[in-house]
Motif scaffolding. Sequence first.
Motif, short mmCIF file in Angstrom:
data_model
loop_
_atom_site.label_atom_id
_atom_site.label_comp_id
_atom_site.label_asym_id
_atom_site.label_seq_id
_atom_site.Cartn_x
_atom_site.Cartn_y
_atom_site.Cartn_z
N ARG A 102 0.83 -1.20 0.00
CA ARG A 102 0.00 0.00 0.00
C ARG A 102 0.86 1.25 0.00
O ARG A 102 2.03 1.19 0.36
CB ARG A 102 -0.91 0.00 1.24
CG ARG A 102 -1.89 -1.14 1.23
CD ARG A 102 -2.71 -1.21 2.51
NE ARG A 102 -3.50 -2.43 2.54
CZ ARG A 102 -4.66 -2.59 1.92
NH1 ARG A 102 -5.20 -1.59 1.26
NH2 ARG A 102 -5.29 -3.74 1.97
N GLY A 103 0.26 2.35 -0.37
CA GLY A 103 1.01 3.60 -0.43
C GLY A 103 1.73 3.71 -1.76
O GLY A 103 1.73 2.78 -2.56
N GLY A 104 2.34 4.86 -2.00
CA GLY A 104 2.96 5.14 -3.29
C GLY A 104 4.42 4.72 -3.34
O GLY A 104 5.21 5.09 -2.49
N TYR A 105 4.74 3.93 -4.38
CA TYR A 105 6.12 3.54 -4.64
C TYR A 105 6.51 4.06 -6.02
O TYR A 105 6.47 3.32 -7.00
CB TYR A 105 6.28 2.02 -4.59
CG TYR A 105 6.07 1.38 -3.23
CD1 TYR A 105 7.11 1.33 -2.31
CD2 TYR A 105 4.85 0.82 -2.88
CE1 TYR A 105 6.94 0.74 -1.06
CE2 TYR A 105 4.66 0.22 -1.64
CZ TYR A 105 5.71 0.19 -0.73
OH TYR A 105 5.54 -0.40 0.50
N PRO A 171 -4.75 9.34 9.49
CA PRO A 171 -4.79 7.91 9.16
C PRO A 171 -3.84 7.47 8.05
O PRO A 171 -3.66 6.27 7.84
CB PRO A 171 -6.25 7.70 8.72
CG PRO A 171 -6.69 9.03 8.23
CD PRO A 171 -5.94 10.06 9.03
N LEU A 172 -3.20 8.44 7.37
CA LEU A 172 -2.47 8.08 6.15
C LEU A 172 -1.38 7.04 6.35
O LEU A 172 -1.19 6.16 5.51
CB LEU A 172 -1.86 9.34 5.52
CG LEU A 172 -2.85 10.25 4.80
CD1 LEU A 172 -2.13 11.46 4.21
CD2 LEU A 172 -3.60 9.48 3.71
N VAL A 173 -0.66 7.14 7.47
CA VAL A 173 0.47 6.22 7.68
C VAL A 173 -0.03 4.78 7.78
O VAL A 173 0.50 3.88 7.14
CB VAL A 173 1.29 6.63 8.92
CG1 VAL A 173 2.34 5.57 9.24
CG2 VAL A 173 1.99 7.97 8.66
N ALA A 174 -1.08 4.58 8.56
CA ALA A 174 -1.61 3.21 8.69
C ALA A 174 -2.25 2.74 7.39
O ALA A 174 -2.14 1.57 7.02
CB ALA A 174 -2.61 3.14 9.84
N LEU A 175 -2.91 3.66 6.67
CA LEU A 175 -3.55 3.27 5.41
C LEU A 175 -2.52 2.89 4.35
O LEU A 175 -2.83 2.14 3.42
CB LEU A 175 -4.47 4.39 4.90
CG LEU A 175 -5.67 4.69 5.80
CD1 LEU A 175 -6.49 5.85 5.23
CD2 LEU A 175 -6.57 3.45 5.96
N ALA A 176 -1.30 3.40 4.48
CA ALA A 176 -0.22 3.07 3.53
C ALA A 176 0.62 1.89 4.03
O ALA A 176 1.68 1.62 3.48
CB ALA A 176 0.66 4.29 3.30
N THR A 177 0.13 1.21 5.06
CA THR A 177 0.93 0.14 5.68
C THR A 177 0.62 -1.22 5.07
O THR A 177 -0.54 -1.59 4.90
CB THR A 177 0.69 0.15 7.21
OG1 THR A 177 1.32 1.32 7.73
CG2 THR A 177 1.25 -1.10 7.89
N TRP A 178 1.68 -1.93 4.78
CA TRP A 178 1.61 -3.23 4.10
C TRP A 178 1.00 -4.31 4.99
O TRP A 178 0.01 -4.95 4.61
CB TRP A 178 3.04 -3.61 3.67
CG TRP A 178 3.28 -5.03 3.31
CD1 TRP A 178 2.68 -5.72 2.29
CD2 TRP A 178 4.18 -5.94 3.94
NE1 TRP A 178 3.18 -7.01 2.24
CE2 TRP A 178 4.10 -7.17 3.24
CE3 TRP A 178 5.06 -5.84 5.02
CZ2 TRP A 178 4.86 -8.29 3.60
CZ3 TRP A 178 5.83 -6.94 5.37
CH2 TRP A 178 5.72 -8.15 4.67
#
Length: 221
Positions: A102-105, A171-178
């Motif tokens: 999740r999140g941008g790579y 919430p962004l950090v948790a929402l981008a968490t694998w």
Amino acid sequence: MSINRIFQFGAINAYLVQEDDGLTLVDTLMKGGHKRILAAAEMLGAPIVRIALTHAHGDHIGSLDKLAAALPGVEVLISGRDARLLVKDRTMDPGEPAAKLRGGYPGARTAPTATFGAGDRIGSLEVHAAPGHTPGQVAFLDPRDGTLYCADSYSTLGGMATSAKPNPRFPLVALATWHRPTALASARAMRALDPARLAPGHGRVVEAPGAEMDRAIARGA
Ligand SMILES: [Zn+2]
């Protein structure tokens, strides 16, 4: 030691760590953050000699290419695991949890000059594995003053939180968490290092963070 935090959009942090041979830059902000990083190094009166990346998300590697172009000969370091994500290789390792990345790579054109793993040292900084937010995230502990550059294993924006459970205020950090169970285990491992100061990827720096980390772990469990 004093801490040198550079922030962007009031939400994203990079840090300059002083060493005898110059500065280690921890993370690079999003695209467009290179100017303020270079200006901060100039204020400190020392060259950036190495860039140590905590993980491959775009808000941590976004200005890498611009900085590498501006700093010929700079070392560029990332964990062996997240180095693959830096070239947008999204394959999983055997034995890794089957969870969605999740999140941008966005990847980078700049190749690392070397990769590191847990137990390595980068200047004064000890490398500690902190997977979960990404598969190869690391934290850096400075044993000279107990500062833990904890990447996104904790965020302090909107209150201290692990990346294992969304903080309603950021919430962004948790929402981008694998993988959240792995992230919670890493949050506990960071707490066990008993840092004197927590320097996260998002939010303010916290002195004597132990009790707040305990509460964040309890909320994230
Ligand atoms: Zn991240």
